[in-house]
Design a protein around this motif. Structure first.
Motif, PDB file in Angstrom:
ATOM      1  N   GLY A 220      47.115  38.494  39.837  1.00 39.16           N
ATOM      2  CA  GLY A 220      47.789  38.134  41.083  1.00 39.16           C
ATOM      3  C   GLY A 220      47.477  39.152  42.157  1.00 39.16           C
ATOM      4  O   GLY A 220      46.465  39.839  42.094  1.00 39.16           O
ATOM      5  N   GLY A 221      48.342  39.245  43.138  1.00 39.43           N
ATOM      6  CA  GLY A 221      48.232  40.261  44.182  1.00 39.43           C
ATOM      7  C   GLY A 221      46.892  40.250  44.891  1.00 39.43           C
ATOM      8  O   GLY A 221      46.309  39.196  45.159  1.00 39.43           O
ATOM      9  N   VAL A 222      46.388  41.435  45.147  1.00 40.76           N
ATOM     10  CA  VAL A 222      45.151  41.552  45.923  1.00 40.76           C
ATOM     11  C   VAL A 222      43.966  40.991  45.130  1.00 40.76           C
ATOM     12  O   VAL A 222      43.030  40.415  45.706  1.00 40.76           O
ATOM     13  N   ASP A 223      44.017  41.109  43.814  1.00 44.68           N
ATOM     14  CA  ASP A 223      42.957  40.572  42.956  1.00 44.68           C
ATOM     15  C   ASP A 223      42.852  39.046  43.132  1.00 44.68           C
ATOM     16  O   ASP A 223      41.753  38.501  43.319  1.00 44.68           O
TER      17      ASP A 223
ATOM     18  N   PRO B 197      42.669  48.865  49.103  1.00 44.82           N
ATOM     19  CA  PRO B 197      44.083  48.486  49.166  1.00 44.82           C
ATOM     20  C   PRO B 197      44.903  49.650  48.584  1.00 44.82           C
ATOM     21  O   PRO B 197      44.327  50.628  48.105  1.00 44.82           O
ATOM     22  N   ALA B 198      46.218  49.522  48.627  1.00 44.01           N
ATOM     23  CA  ALA B 198      47.080  50.570  48.040  1.00 44.01           C
ATOM     24  C   ALA B 198      47.183  50.301  46.539  1.00 44.01           C
ATOM     25  O   ALA B 198      48.106  49.633  46.055  1.00 44.01           O
ATOM     26  N   ILE B 199      46.206  50.853  45.804  1.00 40.08           N
ATOM     27  CA  ILE B 199      46.049  50.584  44.365  1.00 40.08           C
ATOM     28  C   ILE B 199      47.334  50.928  43.598  1.00 40.08           C
ATOM     29  O   ILE B 199      47.956  51.960  43.874  1.00 40.08           O
ATOM     30  N   SER B 200      47.689  50.076  42.659  1.00 39.42           N
ATOM     31  CA  SER B 200      48.838  50.252  41.725  1.00 39.42           C
ATOM     32  C   SER B 200      50.218  50.075  42.358  1.00 39.42           C
ATOM     33  O   SER B 200      51.212  50.138  41.647  1.00 39.42           O
ATOM     34  N   THR B 201      50.299  49.869  43.684  1.00 37.40           N
ATOM     35  CA  THR B 201      51.631  49.861  44.313  1.00 37.40           C
ATOM     36  C   THR B 201      52.272  48.482  44.382  1.00 37.40           C
ATOM     37  O   THR B 201      53.340  48.320  44.957  1.00 37.40           O
ATOM     38  N   GLY B 202      51.603  47.469  43.799  1.00 33.22           N
ATOM     39  CA  GLY B 202      52.189  46.128  43.772  1.00 33.22           C
ATOM     40  C   GLY B 202      52.761  45.857  42.394  1.00 33.22           C
ATOM     41  O   GLY B 202      53.736  46.480  41.967  1.00 33.22           O
ATOM     42  N   ILE B 203      52.107  44.961  41.681  1.00 29.37           N
ATOM     43  CA  ILE B 203      52.562  44.548  40.357  1.00 29.37           C
ATOM     44  C   ILE B 203      52.668  45.748  39.404  1.00 29.37           C
ATOM     45  O   ILE B 203      53.542  45.804  38.539  1.00 29.37           O
ATOM     46  N   TYR B 204      51.795  46.746  39.569  1.00 30.13           N
ATOM     47  CA  TYR B 204      51.784  47.902  38.665  1.00 30.13           C
ATOM     48  C   TYR B 204      52.897  48.915  38.955  1.00 30.13           C
ATOM     49  O   TYR B 204      53.067  49.881  38.200  1.00 30.13           O
ATOM     50  N   GLY B 205      53.625  48.720  40.057  1.00 32.79           N
ATOM     51  CA  GLY B 205      54.888  49.431  40.261  1.00 32.79           C
ATOM     52  C   GLY B 205      54.841  50.907  40.622  1.00 32.79           C
ATOM     53  O   GLY B 205      55.856  51.601  40.517  1.00 32.79           O
TER      54      GLY B 205
ATOM     55  N   GLY C  63      46.538  44.955  57.389  1.00 27.95           N
ATOM     56  CA  GLY C  63      45.831  43.694  57.404  1.00 27.95           C
ATOM     57  C   GLY C  63      45.524  43.201  56.002  1.00 27.95           C
ATOM     58  O   GLY C  63      46.074  43.688  55.018  1.00 27.95           O
ATOM     59  N   ASP C  64      44.617  42.238  55.965  1.00 26.75           N
ATOM     60  CA  ASP C  64      44.219  41.577  54.722  1.00 26.75           C
ATOM     61  C   ASP C  64      42.829  42.095  54.350  1.00 26.75           C
ATOM     62  O   ASP C  64      41.874  41.920  55.103  1.00 26.75           O
ATOM     63  N   ILE C  65      42.722  42.707  53.186  1.00 24.38           N
ATOM     64  CA  ILE C  65      41.455  43.354  52.818  1.00 24.38           C
ATOM     65  C   ILE C  65      40.306  42.338  52.673  1.00 24.38           C
ATOM     66  O   ILE C  65      39.144  42.685  52.880  1.00 24.38           O
ATOM     67  N   THR C  66      40.643  41.093  52.355  1.00 24.42           N
ATOM     68  CA  THR C  66      39.568  40.111  52.146  1.00 24.42           C
ATOM     69  C   THR C  66      38.825  39.803  53.447  1.00 24.42           C
ATOM     70  O   THR C  66      37.741  39.233  53.413  1.00 24.42           O
TER      71      THR C  66
ATOM     72  N   CYS D 290      46.466  48.378  54.568  1.00 23.80           N
ATOM     73  CA  CYS D 290      47.836  48.168  54.094  1.00 23.80           C
ATOM     74  C   CYS D 290      48.254  46.744  54.394  1.00 23.80           C
ATOM     75  O   CYS D 290      48.125  46.276  55.519  1.00 23.80           O
ATOM     76  N   PHE D 291      48.757  46.096  53.379  1.00 25.17           N
ATOM     77  CA  PHE D 291      49.189  44.706  53.530  1.00 25.17           C
ATOM     78  C   PHE D 291      50.574  44.676  54.167  1.00 25.17           C
ATOM     79  O   PHE D 291      50.865  43.848  55.003  1.00 25.17           O
ATOM     80  N   ASP D 292      51.405  45.594  53.723  1.00 23.32           N
ATOM     81  CA  ASP D 292      52.796  45.590  54.196  1.00 23.32           C
ATOM     82  C   ASP D 292      53.044  46.765  55.127  1.00 23.32           C
ATOM     83  O   ASP D 292      52.381  47.791  55.067  1.00 23.32           O
ATOM     84  N   GLU D 293      54.059  46.570  55.959  1.00 32.14           N
ATOM     85  CA  GLU D 293      54.463  47.554  56.967  1.00 32.14           C
ATOM     86  C   GLU D 293      54.842  48.903  56.326  1.00 32.14           C
ATOM     87  O   GLU D 293      54.492  49.961  56.834  1.00 32.14           O
TER      88      GLU D 293
ATOM     89  N   ASN E 229      38.841  46.314  44.808  1.00 33.12           N
ATOM     90  CA  ASN E 229      39.820  45.424  44.198  1.00 33.12           C
ATOM     91  C   ASN E 229      40.695  46.212  43.234  1.00 33.12           C
ATOM     92  O   ASN E 229      40.174  46.954  42.396  1.00 33.12           O
ATOM     93  N   ALA E 230      42.010  46.055  43.353  1.00 29.55           N
ATOM     94  CA  ALA E 230      42.923  46.614  42.355  1.00 29.55           C
ATOM     95  C   ALA E 230      42.973  45.606  41.211  1.00 29.55           C
ATOM     96  O   ALA E 230      43.823  44.722  41.173  1.00 29.55           O
ATOM     97  N   ALA E 231      42.010  45.747  40.297  1.00 31.27           N
ATOM     98  CA  ALA E 231      41.829  44.766  39.220  1.00 31.27           C
ATOM     99  C   ALA E 231      42.687  45.149  38.018  1.00 31.27           C
ATOM    100  O   ALA E 231      43.323  46.206  37.996  1.00 31.27           O
TER     101      ALA E 231
HETATM  102  P1  ADP Z   1      48.381  46.523  41.347  1.00 36.19           P
HETATM  103  O1  ADP Z   1      48.387  45.628  40.126  1.00 36.19           O
HETATM  104  O2  ADP Z   1      47.296  47.582  41.294  1.00 36.19           O
HETATM  105  O3  ADP Z   1      49.732  47.056  41.673  1.00 36.19           O
HETATM  106  P2  ADP Z   1      48.595  44.511  43.459  1.00 36.19           P
HETATM  107  O4  ADP Z   1      47.548  43.560  43.881  1.00 36.19           O
HETATM  108  O5  ADP Z   1      49.827  43.925  42.847  1.00 36.19           O
HETATM  109  O6  ADP Z   1      47.868  45.568  42.516  1.00 36.19           O
HETATM  110  O7  ADP Z   1      49.060  45.381  44.690  1.00 36.19           O
HETATM  111  C1  ADP Z   1      48.320  46.451  45.230  1.00 36.19           C
HETATM  112  C2  ADP Z   1      48.582  46.513  46.720  1.00 36.19           C
HETATM  113  O8  ADP Z   1      47.781  45.534  47.378  1.00 36.19           O
HETATM  114  C3  ADP Z   1      50.032  46.228  47.132  1.00 36.19           C
HETATM  115  O9  ADP Z   1      50.438  47.214  48.071  1.00 36.19           O
HETATM  116  C4  ADP Z   1      49.943  44.850  47.781  1.00 36.19           C
HETATM  117  O10 ADP Z   1      50.910  44.721  48.816  1.00 36.19           O
HETATM  118  C5  ADP Z   1      48.556  44.907  48.374  1.00 36.19           C
HETATM  119  N1  ADP Z   1      47.918  43.621  48.702  1.00 36.19           N
HETATM  120  C6  ADP Z   1      48.178  42.374  48.216  1.00 36.19           C
HETATM  121  N2  ADP Z   1      47.366  41.471  48.805  1.00 36.19           N
HETATM  122  C7  ADP Z   1      46.574  42.156  49.676  1.00 36.19           C
HETATM  123  C8  ADP Z   1      45.543  41.803  50.602  1.00 36.19           C
HETATM  124  N3  ADP Z   1      45.131  40.547  50.734  1.00 36.19           N
HETATM  125  N4  ADP Z   1      44.968  42.791  51.339  1.00 36.19           N
HETATM  126  C9  ADP Z   1      45.354  44.084  51.198  1.00 36.19           C
HETATM  127  N5  ADP Z   1      46.306  44.488  50.347  1.00 36.19           N
HETATM  128  C10 ADP Z   1      46.919  43.531  49.599  1.00 36.19           C
END
Ligand code: ADP
Length: 175
Positions: free
Chosen positions: A32-35, A119-127, A10-13, A158-161, A22-24
């Motif tokens: 971007g992303g969850v932040d 959220p799944a910290i670091s797994t988005g933009i931080y790779g 789902g959506d953490i917000t 988790c945002f994604d499957e 927040n993964a700040a």
């Molecule tokens: P980071 O810079 O720590 O990698 P990101 O925000 O790019 O942070 O991604 C962290 C995780 O948060 C990713 O798995 C992304 O899919 C997920 N994410 C993005 N938007 C949301 C949301 N609204 N709710 C929950 N998780 C989210």
């Protein structure tokens, strides 16, 4: 799976918990992303508070965490933590990621929060590779819960499957 851990997609917000994490980034000035999603949903009060923290303490180092209010979010507080940028795995990434989870949980415990959502910290933009990050998150949270009564429940949102599937698989393995 630990009885005090919930894995959801789902959506953490939108989560009604005491604190969402927040993964700040270390500037605390938004990204971007969850932040970005958290700041959009929380409104300008949260950004103002983050700007103050950025000015007074120069942001938040990687692996650490800071607490703010939650503006318009259904949660009561936001815990901003900074996960590591993935640089191949040889730069202390695993320890820093575990530390981001543990420091966030410590703040929640100090506040006697009953529920916290990550959220799944670091797994988005931080790779950070998602499977490795899931193992670290589950281990750090499991260890903390064994040693502390608060927070009473931890939600992994988790945002994604793919993240959802990985968390479920890994949590079943660690039963
Ligand atoms: P980071 O810079 O720590 O990698 P990101 O925000 O790019 O942070 O991604 C962290 C995780 O948060 C990713 O798995 C992304 O899919 C997920 N994410 C993005 N938007 C949301 C949301 N609204 N709710 C929950 N998780 C989210």
């Amino acid at each position: 799976m630990h009885s005090r851990l919930r894995i959801i997609q789902g959506d953490i917000t939108r989560q009604q918990v005491d604190a969402i994490v927040n993964a700040a980034n270390s500037s605390l000035l938004g990204g971007g992303g969850v932040d970005g999603a958290i700041h959009r949903a929380a409104g300008p009060a949260l950004l103002a508070e983050c700007r103050q923290l950025a000015a007074s303490r120069g942001g938040c180092p990687t692996g650490e965490a800071v607490l703010t209010g939650a503006g318009n979010l259904p949660a009561r507080a936001v815990i901003h933590t900074v996960g590591p940028v993935w640089r191949g795995g040889g730069h202390g990434e695993a320890e820093l990621l575990a530390s981001a989870y543990t420091h966030s949980l410590q703040l929640a415990a100090e506040q006697r929060f009953a529920t916290i959502a990550f959220p799944a910290i670091s797994t988005g933009i931080y790779g950070y590779p998602k499977a490795a990050a899931a193992t670290i998150a589950l281990r750090a949270i499991g260890q903390f819960l064994q040693q502390h009564d608060y927070p009473q429940q931890v939600w992994l949102v988790c945002f994604d499957e793919e993240s959802y599937r990985l968390y479920r698989q890994h949590s079943e393995q660690s039963d």
